[in-house]
Design a protein around this motif. Structure first.
Motif, PDB file in Angstrom:
ATOM      1  N   LEU A 113      11.441   2.679  11.324  1.00  0.00           N
ATOM      2  CA  LEU A 113      12.407   2.286  10.291  1.00  0.00           C
ATOM      3  C   LEU A 113      11.737   1.514   9.159  1.00  0.00           C
ATOM      4  N   THR A 114      10.863   0.557   9.526  1.00  0.00           N
ATOM      5  CA  THR A 114      10.249  -0.259   8.472  1.00  0.00           C
ATOM      6  C   THR A 114       9.293   0.580   7.620  1.00  0.00           C
ATOM      7  N   LEU A 115       8.560   1.525   8.273  1.00  0.00           N
ATOM      8  CA  LEU A 115       7.643   2.354   7.484  1.00  0.00           C
ATOM      9  C   LEU A 115       8.415   3.314   6.583  1.00  0.00           C
ATOM     10  N   MET A 116       9.469   3.926   7.146  1.00  0.00           N
ATOM     11  CA  MET A 116      10.254   4.886   6.348  1.00  0.00           C
ATOM     12  C   MET A 116      10.950   4.188   5.184  1.00  0.00           C
ATOM     13  N   SER A 117      11.525   2.998   5.475  1.00  0.00           N
ATOM     14  CA  SER A 117      12.248   2.324   4.387  1.00  0.00           C
ATOM     15  C   SER A 117      11.284   1.838   3.302  1.00  0.00           C
ATOM     16  N   SER A 118       9.995   1.611   3.688  1.00  0.00           N
ATOM     17  CA  SER A 118       9.012   1.211   2.664  1.00  0.00           C
ATOM     18  C   SER A 118       8.751   2.350   1.680  1.00  0.00           C
ATOM     19  N   LEU A 119       9.052   3.592   2.118  1.00  0.00           N
ATOM     20  CA  LEU A 119       8.880   4.726   1.206  1.00  0.00           C
ATOM     21  C   LEU A 119      10.011   4.787   0.182  1.00  0.00           C
ATOM     22  N   LEU A 135       0.841  -1.207   0.000  1.00  0.00           N
ATOM     23  CA  LEU A 135       0.000   0.000   0.000  1.00  0.00           C
ATOM     24  C   LEU A 135       0.872   1.252   0.000  1.00  0.00           C
ATOM     25  N   ILE A 136       1.944   1.213   0.796  1.00  0.00           N
ATOM     26  CA  ILE A 136       2.856   2.369   0.829  1.00  0.00           C
ATOM     27  C   ILE A 136       3.476   2.569  -0.557  1.00  0.00           C
ATOM     28  N   SER A 137       3.818   1.442  -1.228  1.00  0.00           N
ATOM     29  CA  SER A 137       4.374   1.532  -2.587  1.00  0.00           C
ATOM     30  C   SER A 137       3.373   2.178  -3.541  1.00  0.00           C
TER      31      SER A 137
END
Ligand code: SF4
Ligand code: SF4
Length: 334
Positions: free
Chosen positions: A211-217, A92-94
């Motif tokens: 970290l996981t949310l930011m790196s998904s961006l 979804l973030i992608s």
């Protein structure tokens, strides 16, 4: 009361979602519409999250969910590509990123391969942790039953780490993460808070989530490159004695392939075997069967997603229609 209403709403949306996903799947199968696989997958992922919420609201023992692992022998990492709630969140973030017309970063091949190897070390660490704890604090009468108990109800239970990404992101029980009486689960965060007590545990959990949310961006499916659950599924997927077993797989036809590398750029896991392998089944423990390579390939019949030798999706001729963001990434990666 609120949970009954949410439960009913989820049940209705799950049924509606199944219907829509079914119709879309038949349409894609019949007409092989390009770029629709991604959207079908998002619908299936949403329905799977709702179904998992429903299952977890029932008194089903956690260990039953481990049955998912043997299925990998036949369906590969279908769970990772189409069902995992955490994978859904990253996808979804992608999609959000695509709305803002931002491109992803591509990891250099060597770094990507090293990260994929690192996940096995992480898995080994989690599996050995009960033994380490046992050595540090040995029980008075050690025997096999004690070892089993250590794994199942000891201070650290590895199977709960494996089950974490299987749990829905909204849970039907109270958790430390809540908003307006809706309780959330973020994979591993609950475990971190349980095993590392006090504010320090909470701080690590917050850093992990951030970290996981930011790196998904920045990257697609960043956590899937480390995930212990994904690693265990990958190990089963690659067992030598079971090479005959996969019913669902990606197949490449070297004669139709023009080495444009569009598939590898589109692949969220950067599966290099797509380009390195010449013909036949793509043998990669990284492949999550998302079919992004199939829908992105501009050359007809070069790549297919097959189920028991029958093609479910195949690449179509869309020469000259390579999406702009993929062209940008191809240029950047050269
Ligand atoms: S690798 Fe882990 S987080 Fe990623 S989709 Fe698979 S189970 Fe989910
Ligand atoms: S190889 Fe194809 S199906 Fe497998 S992860 Fe990459 S894009 Fe998805």
């Amino acid at each position: 009361m609120i949970w009954e209403i949410i439960g009913d709403a989820l049940r209705i949306s799950a049924l509606a979602g199944f219907g829509i996903a079914g119709i879309l799947t038949v349409l894609i199968w019949k007409q092989n519409l390009r770029t629709r696989v991604t959207y079908t997958r998002l619908v299936v992922q949403a329905v799977a999250s709702a179904a998992l919420f429903y299952l977890f609201s029932k008194p089903i023992p956690l260990s039953y969910y481990l049955l998912l692992f043997p299925l990998t022998l036949f369906f590969g990492r279908l769970y990772c590509g189409w069902l995992c709630p955490f994978g859904f969140l990253m996808d979804l973030i992608s999609q959000l990123k695509r709305i803002f017309r931002k491109t992803y970063r591509i990891l250099p091949d060597r770094l990507n391969k090293s990260l994929h190897k690192l996940r096995y070390l992480l898995l080994l660490f989690f599996l050995l942790l009960p033994i380490l704890l046992w050595i540090m604090d040995p029980p008075p009468n050690p025997d096999l039953a004690v070892v089993k108990l250590q794994y199942l109800i000891g201070p650290f239970q590895p199977y709960t780490v494996l089950i974490d990404p299987i749990m829905p992101l909204v849970v039907p029980w109270t958790s430390p993460f809540s908003f307006n009486s809706i309780y959330f689960n973020y994979p591993y965060a609950q475990n971190i808070v349980t095993y590392v007590s006090g504010d320090f545990g909470l701080a690590i959990a917050v850093v992990f989530v951030g970290l996981t949310l930011m790196s998904s961006l920045l990257f697609r499916r960043p956590w899937c490159r480390f995930c212990p659950t994904g690693s265990s599924l990958a190990i089963l997927n690659r067992l030598k004695g079971f090479k005959w077993a996969p019913l669902l797989y990606i197949e490449k036809n070297e004669e139709k392939c023009k080495d444009c590398e569009v598939c590898k750029i589109a692949c969220p896991m950067q599966v290099s075997e797509l380009c390195e392998q010449k013909n036949g089944k793509i043998a990669s423990s990284q492949c999550i069967l998302c079919a992004r390579c199939v829908e992105s390939c501009p050359h007809p019949d070069a790549i297919k997603l097959k189920m028991a030798r029958k093609a479910l999706f195949k690449s179509r001729n869309s020469a000259g229609k390579i999406p702009k963001w993929i062209r940008k990434l191809i240029l950047r990666s050269k």
